[in-house]
Design an enzyme around this catalytic site. Structure first.
Site, PDB file in Angstrom:
ATOM      1  N   ALA A 189     -22.997   7.781  14.953  1.00 32.17           N
ATOM      2  CA  ALA A 189     -22.783   9.085  15.652  1.00 32.17           C
ATOM      3  C   ALA A 189     -23.629   9.185  16.855  1.00 32.17           C
ATOM      4  O   ALA A 189     -24.749   8.652  16.925  1.00 32.17           O
ATOM      5  CB  ALA A 189     -23.130  10.019  14.744  1.00 32.17           C
ATOM      6  N   ASP A 212     -15.415  -4.494  18.768  1.00 38.10           N
ATOM      7  CA  ASP A 212     -15.674  -3.133  18.678  1.00 38.10           C
ATOM      8  C   ASP A 212     -14.657  -2.480  17.818  1.00 38.10           C
ATOM      9  O   ASP A 212     -13.512  -2.405  18.198  1.00 38.10           O
ATOM     10  CB  ASP A 212     -15.679  -2.652  20.204  1.00 38.10           C
ATOM     11  CG  ASP A 212     -16.359  -1.057  20.105  1.00 38.10           C
ATOM     12  OD1 ASP A 212     -15.928  -0.388  19.274  1.00 38.10           O
ATOM     13  OD2 ASP A 212     -17.196  -0.867  20.930  1.00 38.10           O
ATOM     14  N   TYR A 263     -29.453  14.232   8.934  1.00 43.31           N
ATOM     15  CA  TYR A 263     -28.364  13.259   8.738  1.00 43.31           C
ATOM     16  C   TYR A 263     -27.013  13.939   9.251  1.00 43.31           C
ATOM     17  O   TYR A 263     -26.188  13.192   9.887  1.00 43.31           O
ATOM     18  CB  TYR A 263     -28.359  12.921   7.306  1.00 43.31           C
ATOM     19  CG  TYR A 263     -27.553  11.343   7.274  1.00 43.31           C
ATOM     20  CD1 TYR A 263     -28.015  10.223   7.716  1.00 43.31           C
ATOM     21  CD2 TYR A 263     -26.487  11.318   6.314  1.00 43.31           C
ATOM     22  CE1 TYR A 263     -27.296   9.035   7.703  1.00 43.31           C
ATOM     23  CE2 TYR A 263     -25.769  10.152   6.321  1.00 43.31           C
ATOM     24  CZ  TYR A 263     -26.194   9.067   7.116  1.00 43.31           C
ATOM     25  OH  TYR A 263     -25.403   7.872   6.964  1.00 43.31           O
ATOM     26  N   LYS A 285     -19.861   9.891   6.126  1.00 39.75           N
ATOM     27  CA  LYS A 285     -19.992   9.170   4.966  1.00 39.75           C
ATOM     28  C   LYS A 285     -19.230   9.708   3.766  1.00 39.75           C
ATOM     29  O   LYS A 285     -18.799   8.937   2.871  1.00 39.75           O
ATOM     30  CB  LYS A 285     -21.586   9.069   4.433  1.00 39.75           C
ATOM     31  CG  LYS A 285     -22.358   8.095   5.424  1.00 39.75           C
ATOM     32  CD  LYS A 285     -21.988   6.805   5.578  1.00 39.75           C
ATOM     33  CE  LYS A 285     -22.969   5.791   6.326  1.00 39.75           C
ATOM     34  NZ  LYS A 285     -22.366   4.376   6.600  1.00 39.75           N
TER      35      LYS A 285
HETATM   36  P1  NAD Z   1     -27.851  -1.868  11.918  1.00 40.69           P
HETATM   37  O1  NAD Z   1     -27.890  -0.973  13.014  1.00 40.69           O
HETATM   38  O2  NAD Z   1     -28.372  -3.252  11.668  1.00 40.69           O
HETATM   39  O3  NAD Z   1     -26.159  -2.008  11.680  1.00 40.69           O
HETATM   40  C1  NAD Z   1     -25.227  -1.045  12.209  1.00 40.69           C
HETATM   41  C2  NAD Z   1     -24.235  -1.645  12.749  1.00 40.69           C
HETATM   42  O4  NAD Z   1     -23.085  -0.921  13.165  1.00 40.69           O
HETATM   43  C3  NAD Z   1     -24.356  -2.692  13.980  1.00 40.69           C
HETATM   44  O5  NAD Z   1     -24.519  -3.974  13.615  1.00 40.69           O
HETATM   45  C4  NAD Z   1     -23.779  -2.023  15.006  1.00 40.69           C
HETATM   46  O6  NAD Z   1     -23.404  -3.205  16.059  1.00 40.69           O
HETATM   47  C5  NAD Z   1     -22.304  -1.617  14.329  1.00 40.69           C
HETATM   48  N1  NAD Z   1     -21.404  -0.876  15.044  1.00 40.69           N
HETATM   49  C6  NAD Z   1     -21.729   0.557  15.519  1.00 40.69           C
HETATM   50  N2  NAD Z   1     -20.814   0.875  16.421  1.00 40.69           N
HETATM   51  C7  NAD Z   1     -19.881   0.025  16.261  1.00 40.69           C
HETATM   52  C8  NAD Z   1     -18.770  -0.244  17.009  1.00 40.69           C
HETATM   53  N3  NAD Z   1     -18.083   0.715  17.715  1.00 40.69           N
HETATM   54  N4  NAD Z   1     -17.952  -1.348  16.593  1.00 40.69           N
HETATM   55  C9  NAD Z   1     -18.459  -2.371  15.894  1.00 40.69           C
HETATM   56  N5  NAD Z   1     -19.771  -2.321  15.484  1.00 40.69           N
HETATM   57  C10 NAD Z   1     -20.526  -0.904  15.282  1.00 40.69           C
HETATM   58  O7  NAD Z   1     -28.264  -0.761  10.655  1.00 40.69           O
HETATM   59  P2  NAD Z   1     -28.042  -1.048   8.975  1.00 40.69           P
HETATM   60  O8  NAD Z   1     -28.882  -0.101   8.539  1.00 40.69           O
HETATM   61  O9  NAD Z   1     -27.726  -2.365   8.632  1.00 40.69           O
HETATM   62  O10 NAD Z   1     -26.506  -0.132   8.755  1.00 40.69           O
HETATM   63  C11 NAD Z   1     -25.574  -0.762   8.246  1.00 40.69           C
HETATM   64  C12 NAD Z   1     -24.822   0.003   7.481  1.00 40.69           C
HETATM   65  O11 NAD Z   1     -25.429   0.719   6.347  1.00 40.69           O
HETATM   66  C13 NAD Z   1     -24.305   1.443   8.128  1.00 40.69           C
HETATM   67  O12 NAD Z   1     -23.291   1.798   7.609  1.00 40.69           O
HETATM   68  C14 NAD Z   1     -25.295   2.381   7.567  1.00 40.69           C
HETATM   69  O13 NAD Z   1     -24.821   3.903   7.703  1.00 40.69           O
HETATM   70  C15 NAD Z   1     -25.487   1.901   6.220  1.00 40.69           C
HETATM   71  N6  NAD Z   1     -26.745   2.609   5.653  1.00 40.69           N
HETATM   72  C16 NAD Z   1     -28.000   2.232   5.991  1.00 40.69           C
HETATM   73  C17 NAD Z   1     -29.055   2.774   5.544  1.00 40.69           C
HETATM   74  C18 NAD Z   1     -30.553   2.582   6.081  1.00 40.69           C
HETATM   75  O14 NAD Z   1     -31.522   3.200   5.781  1.00 40.69           O
HETATM   76  N7  NAD Z   1     -30.554   1.591   6.888  1.00 40.69           N
HETATM   77  C19 NAD Z   1     -29.023   3.230   4.197  1.00 40.69           C
HETATM   78  C20 NAD Z   1     -27.790   3.485   3.766  1.00 40.69           C
HETATM   79  C21 NAD Z   1     -26.499   3.164   4.273  1.00 40.69           C
HETATM   80  O1  0WE Z   2     -26.438   5.803   8.047  1.00 37.20           O
HETATM   81  C1  0WE Z   2     -27.433   5.354   8.685  1.00 37.20           C
HETATM   82  C2  0WE Z   2     -27.893   5.634  10.117  1.00 37.20           C
HETATM   83  C3  0WE Z   2     -26.558   5.484  10.796  1.00 37.20           C
HETATM   84  C4  0WE Z   2     -26.762   5.948  12.460  1.00 37.20           C
HETATM   85  C5  0WE Z   2     -28.039   5.379  13.001  1.00 37.20           C
HETATM   86  C6  0WE Z   2     -28.043   5.781  14.513  1.00 37.20           C
HETATM   87  C7  0WE Z   2     -28.965   5.635  15.375  1.00 37.20           C
HETATM   88  C8  0WE Z   2     -28.789   5.572  16.793  1.00 37.20           C
HETATM   89  C9  0WE Z   2     -25.710   6.560  12.913  1.00 37.20           C
HETATM   90  N1  0WE Z   2     -25.686   6.473  14.257  1.00 37.20           N
HETATM   91  C10 0WE Z   2     -26.740   6.306  15.177  1.00 37.20           C
HETATM   92  N2  0WE Z   2     -26.811   6.687  16.195  1.00 37.20           N
HETATM   93  C11 0WE Z   2     -27.682   6.359  17.393  1.00 37.20           C
HETATM   94  O2  0WE Z   2     -27.549   6.446  18.498  1.00 37.20           O
HETATM   95  N3  0WE Z   2     -28.675   5.611   7.918  1.00 37.20           N
HETATM   96  C12 0WE Z   2     -28.474   5.802   6.446  1.00 37.20           C
HETATM   97  C13 0WE Z   2     -29.999   5.562   8.149  1.00 37.20           C
HETATM   98  C14 0WE Z   2     -30.583   6.897   8.328  1.00 37.20           C
HETATM   99  O3  0WE Z   2     -30.347   7.694   9.636  1.00 37.20           O
HETATM  100  C15 0WE Z   2     -30.758   8.923   9.195  1.00 37.20           C
HETATM  101  C16 0WE Z   2     -31.421   9.094   8.267  1.00 37.20           C
HETATM  102  C17 0WE Z   2     -31.130   7.858   7.566  1.00 37.20           C
HETATM  103  C18 0WE Z   2     -31.508   7.631   6.081  1.00 37.20           C
HETATM  104  C19 0WE Z   2     -30.579   9.981  10.192  1.00 37.20           C
HETATM  105  C20 0WE Z   2     -31.385  11.272   9.894  1.00 37.20           C
HETATM  106  C21 0WE Z   2     -31.766  11.348   8.596  1.00 37.20           C
HETATM  107  C22 0WE Z   2     -31.849  10.278   7.571  1.00 37.20           C
END
Ligand code: NAD
Ligand code: 0WE
Length: 262
Positions: free
Chosen positions: A95, A64, A157, A164
């Protein structure tokens, strides 16, 4: 022959087979890297075990990222098993859900703000600190995942955008700090992808449709698109690139006004 032969990589952020980190792990493995993984909690361990098995990895450690102690234990274990470390993939963001909707100023709280910044931004430099000695002098690469909300105000967001922005500044300061020891630090700013982190985000489908209509490439991006760019940035082909935020978003971020051509 792969572009990551003989490289050792730590992948942080696998939560499911849709995780960006999962696709990155597959791509790093395809190019010859040896992998270690962490999982956030026992609930997620089974899924991480699956990708570890698929990529021939036997180093699967709890982490974690809010715990300095767990971070320290990860690098102790890596130091006991490997002679060094070349690559860290940080694919973590969080978040409190209530803060990711509605009016930013209404929904933000001190506690939620601190959590978002801790888990989504500080954790990247925390991993860099932990891995520093193992990575020194090996042309190492640190990579994180960002989103356009770091540099543009976006509906919902909210505090994640602020986190970010801190993460992207972190990339530049870490690049400045670690460059003299040969370690590069970069981010990929990915377009929206349907993963667990995107599930339960209202209107996510609408966001994908919007990107598919407006992005120069007229499509959204996949985990594999991000993974291939991540592989490049982690490789010696990117030896001259540090402190960079690379957009992998089908070009969405470059656009201004559209829809005026008849
Ligand atoms: P995902 O939910 O598969 O990955 C998020 C990861 O964060 C999970 O593996 C979760 O276990 C980990 N995490 C959260 N809190 C944690 C903690 N306290 N300790 C350890 N791990 C923790 O989703 P994803 O989309 O693969 O996200 C990966 C990254 O990509 C994130 O930084 C996200 O912001 C970024 N991202 C996602 C998108 C999208 O649209 N999915 C777009 C741009 C950037
Ligand atoms: O970075 C992200 C999402 C990260 C994220 C997602 C969650 C969902 C569950 C962070 N915290 C939480 N907390 C939770 O409890 N993205 C880039 C994907 C994403 O999330 C959005 C987006 C996009 C794109 C949220 C609002 C608007 C756009």
């Amino acid at each position: 022959m792969g572009i990551l032969d003989n490289k050792k990589a730590l992948v942080v952020g696998v939560a499911s087979n849709r995780s960006i980190a999962w696709a990155i792990a597959e791509a790093l493995h395809r190019e010859g890297a040896e992998l270690a993984f962490t999982y956030q909690n026992e609930k997620l361990k089974k899924r991480v075990d699956k990708i570890a098995e698929a990529t021939g990895s036997s180093l699967v450690l709890p982490c974690d990222v809010s715990s300095d102690e767990q971070i320290e234990q990860v690098f102790d274990a890596i130091g006991q098993n490997w002679d060094g470390l070349d690559i860290i993939i940080h694919s973590v963001g969080f978040a409190p859900r209530e803060l990711l909707q509605g009016n930013y100023v209404d929904s933000v709280t001190r506690e939620g703000f601190l959590t978002a910044l801790d888990i989504s931004a500080y954790s990247f430099v925390a991993l860099a600190k932990g891995g520093r000695e193992l990575m020194k002098g090996r042309n190492g690469s640190l990579l994180t995942l960002s989103y356009l909300g770091a540099v543009r105000a976006m509906d919902n967001y909210n505090v994640m955008g602020v986190a970010k922005a801190a993460l992207e500044a972190n990339v530049r300061y870490m690049a400045h700090s670690l460059g003299p020891e040969g370690t590069r630090v970069n981010a990929i700013s990915a377009g929206p992808i349907k993963t667990l982190a995107a599930s339960g985000i209202g209107n996510f489908k609408k966001m994908l449709d919007h990107v598919e209509a407006k992005a120069p490439l007229r499509r959204s991006v996949t985990q594999e698109d991000v993974a291939n760019a991540a592989t490049f940035l982690s490789s010696d082909w990117a030896r001259g690139i540090t402190g960079e935020i690379m957009y992998v978003d089908a070009g969405y971020n470059i656009m201004g006004m559209t829809d005026l051509i008849e």
